[in-house]
Design an enzyme around this catalytic site. Structure first.
Site, PDB file in Angstrom:
ATOM      1  N   SER A 145      18.178  35.290   4.727  1.00 34.89           N
ATOM      2  CA  SER A 145      17.651  35.328   6.089  1.00 34.89           C
ATOM      3  C   SER A 145      17.888  33.964   6.699  1.00 34.89           C
ATOM      4  CB  SER A 145      16.149  35.640   6.059  1.00 34.89           C
ATOM      5  OG  SER A 145      15.528  35.378   7.304  1.00 34.89           O
ATOM      6  N   TYR A 158       6.955  34.937   2.650  1.00 31.96           N
ATOM      7  CA  TYR A 158       8.245  35.591   2.858  1.00 31.96           C
ATOM      8  C   TYR A 158       9.352  34.550   3.050  1.00 31.96           C
ATOM      9  CZ  TYR A 158      12.063  37.912   5.293  1.00 31.96           C
ATOM     10  OH  TYR A 158      13.300  38.351   5.671  1.00 31.96           O
TER      11      TYR A 158
END
Length: 348
Positions: A145, A158
Site C-alpha cells: 500500500s 494496518y
C-alpha cells in the site's frame, strides 16, 4: 492473451476487490487457479464464473480464514494433498481497523489483522518460496500500500503491517537475486473495494477518494509489474506524488496529511486542511530542488570518491522531483527543469 497452460497461481482473498481482479487476469492468461478465501459459497461462485467466461477448468478452492494461526499450514497441506505446484503466489488478503489505537479500536481485531496481514503472509511465503527456489522458478506478488511508506494515523496497526510487507519483500527480493524467483510489491492507494466498510471507515475522506479508483485498474498495474519482474509499483499518479512527498517532507507533515484523509469527510476543517497539504507538498518539492543544487555546488571541490557519491545523491534528488513534477502541473515542471539544468551543468 499470454497462455500459461500448466502453471498455477494461488491467490488469497480471491473472492472480491483487488484479489478477484487479479484472479481474473490469471484466468484470462490461462493459469490454473487456487482460490483462497473464508467463504466457500463465494469461492464456488467465482470459480464457476471463471469456468464459464474463460474456460478455466482446473480451479481449486480452499476455504480458509487466514486470520487464524493454523490456517496457512492447512492451506499448504491441502495444496500438497492435491499434488499441485504453485508457480505464482499472490499474498493479497488483508484487512484494517479504523479508529484511535489507544482508546477506540479493538485489540483482538488488531491481533487478527497482524495475523492475517503479516504472520500468514510470512508463513505462506516461507512454505511456497522454498519450493520455488528448489525449482529455480516462481513469482510472488505482495499486496502492499502507499501506507507501506506513509504512516497511517487512525489505522495505525494496518499501516504498520503494510510497512512490514514492504521491508520484508525488499529483503526477500535481495536474498533471491541469484535465482529465477521474483518478488513484487503492489502499492495502491485508496481503492473502491469493501475494505473501508470492513474497517469501519466509511465516512472518511479516503473512502470518498476511493470511489474514483477501480480495483481492476489496480490489479492490472500489479499484474503487469509482476510479469515484468519489477520490485515494486505504485498505482496512480497522485499516489506517486504522495509517496515521493513522503521521502522529502518532514515525518510530522507526512503523518498529519495522511491523518486528514482518515478523518471524517464532513470535517469543517476540510478546505483549510487541503490548503495546508498543498503548501506542504510545495515545500517538499522546493526542498528537493534545493538539495540537488546544494549537492552540485559541493561536487566541484570534492575528491573523486565523494564526487561519485554526490552524483548519485544529485540524480536521486532529481529523480524524486521528476516523479512529482510529472503529476502536479506546469509550475512544478518549470522548477524541476531549472534545477535539472543547474545540477547537470555543475556535474558536467
Amino acid at each position: 492473451m499470454t497462455t500459461e497452460v500448466g502453471k498455477t497461481a494461488l491467490i488469497t482473498g480471491a473472492t472480491s476487490g483487488i484479489g478477484k481482479e487479479l484472479a481474473t487476469l490469471f484466468a484470462k492468461d490461462g493459469y490454473n487457479l487456487i482460490l483462497v478465501a473464508r467463504q466457500e459459497d463465494k469461492l464456488q461462485e467465482v470459480a464457476e464464473q471463471f469456468r464459464q467466461q474463460y474456460g478455466t477448468s482446473n480451479i481449486t478452492v480452499v476455504e480458509s480464514d487466514l486470520s487464524k494461526s493454523e490456517s496457512p499450514q492447512q492451506v499448504y497441506d491441502e495444496v500438497k494433498r492435491q499434488g499441485l505446484t504453485v508457480n505464482v503466489l499472490v499474498n493479497n488478503a488483508g484487512i484494517g481497523e479504523h479508529g484511535k489505537f489507544a482508546t477506540e479500536t479493538d485489540l483482538q481485531k488488531e491481533l487478527g489483522i497482524i495475523q492475517l496481514n503479516i504472520a500468514s503472509v510470512v508463513q505462506l511465503t516461507k512454505l511456497f518460496t522454498k519450493e520455488m527456489v528448489e525449482r529455480n522458478e516462481g513469482k510472488i506478488l505482495m499486496l502492499g500500500s502507499i501506507a507501506s511508506v506513509l504512516p497511517n494515523p487512525l489505522m495505525a496497526v494496518y499501516g504498520a503491517t503494510k510497512s512490514f510487507i514492504y521491508s520484508f519483500s525488499e529483503a526477500l527480493r535481495n536474498e533471491l537475486k541469484d535465482t529465477n524467483v521474483t518478488v513484487t510489491v503492489l502499492m495502491p492507494g485508496a481503492t473502491d473495494t469493501d475494505f473501508f466498510n470492513k474497517a469501519g471507515a466509511m465516512n472518511t475522506k479516503a473512502q470518498e477518494q476511493a470511489r474514483s479508483t477501480n480495483p481492476a485498474d489496480v490489479a492490472k498495474t500489479g499484474y503487469e509489474a509482476l510479469m515484468a519482474g519489477k520490485d515494486k509499483v505504485v498505482h496512480g499518479l497522485m499516489n506517486k506524488v504522495q509517496v515521493a512527498g513522503g521521502y522529502v517532507l518532514p515525518d510530522q507533515v507526512v503523518t498529519s496529511n495522511v491523518r486528514k484523509l482518515m478523518e471524517d469527510k464532513d470535517s469543517p476543517q476540510k478546505q483549510e486542511d487541503e490548503k495546508t497539504s498543498a503548501l506542504a507538498l510545495g515545500i517538499g518539492i522546493a526542498s528537493v530542488v534545493v538539495a540537488g543544487i546544494v549537492i552540485a555546488s559541493m561536487y566541484r571541490n570534492a575528491s573523486p570518491y565523494d564526487r561519485l557519491r554526490y552524483r548519485y545523491k544529485a540524480k536521486k534528488a532529481l529523480g524524486s522531483i521528476k516523479n512529482v513534477a510529472a503529476s502536479v502541473g506546469d509550475s512544478v515542471n518549470g522548477a524541476y527543469h531549472n534545477a535539472k539544468a543547474d545540477v547537470e551543468q555543475a556535474l558536467a
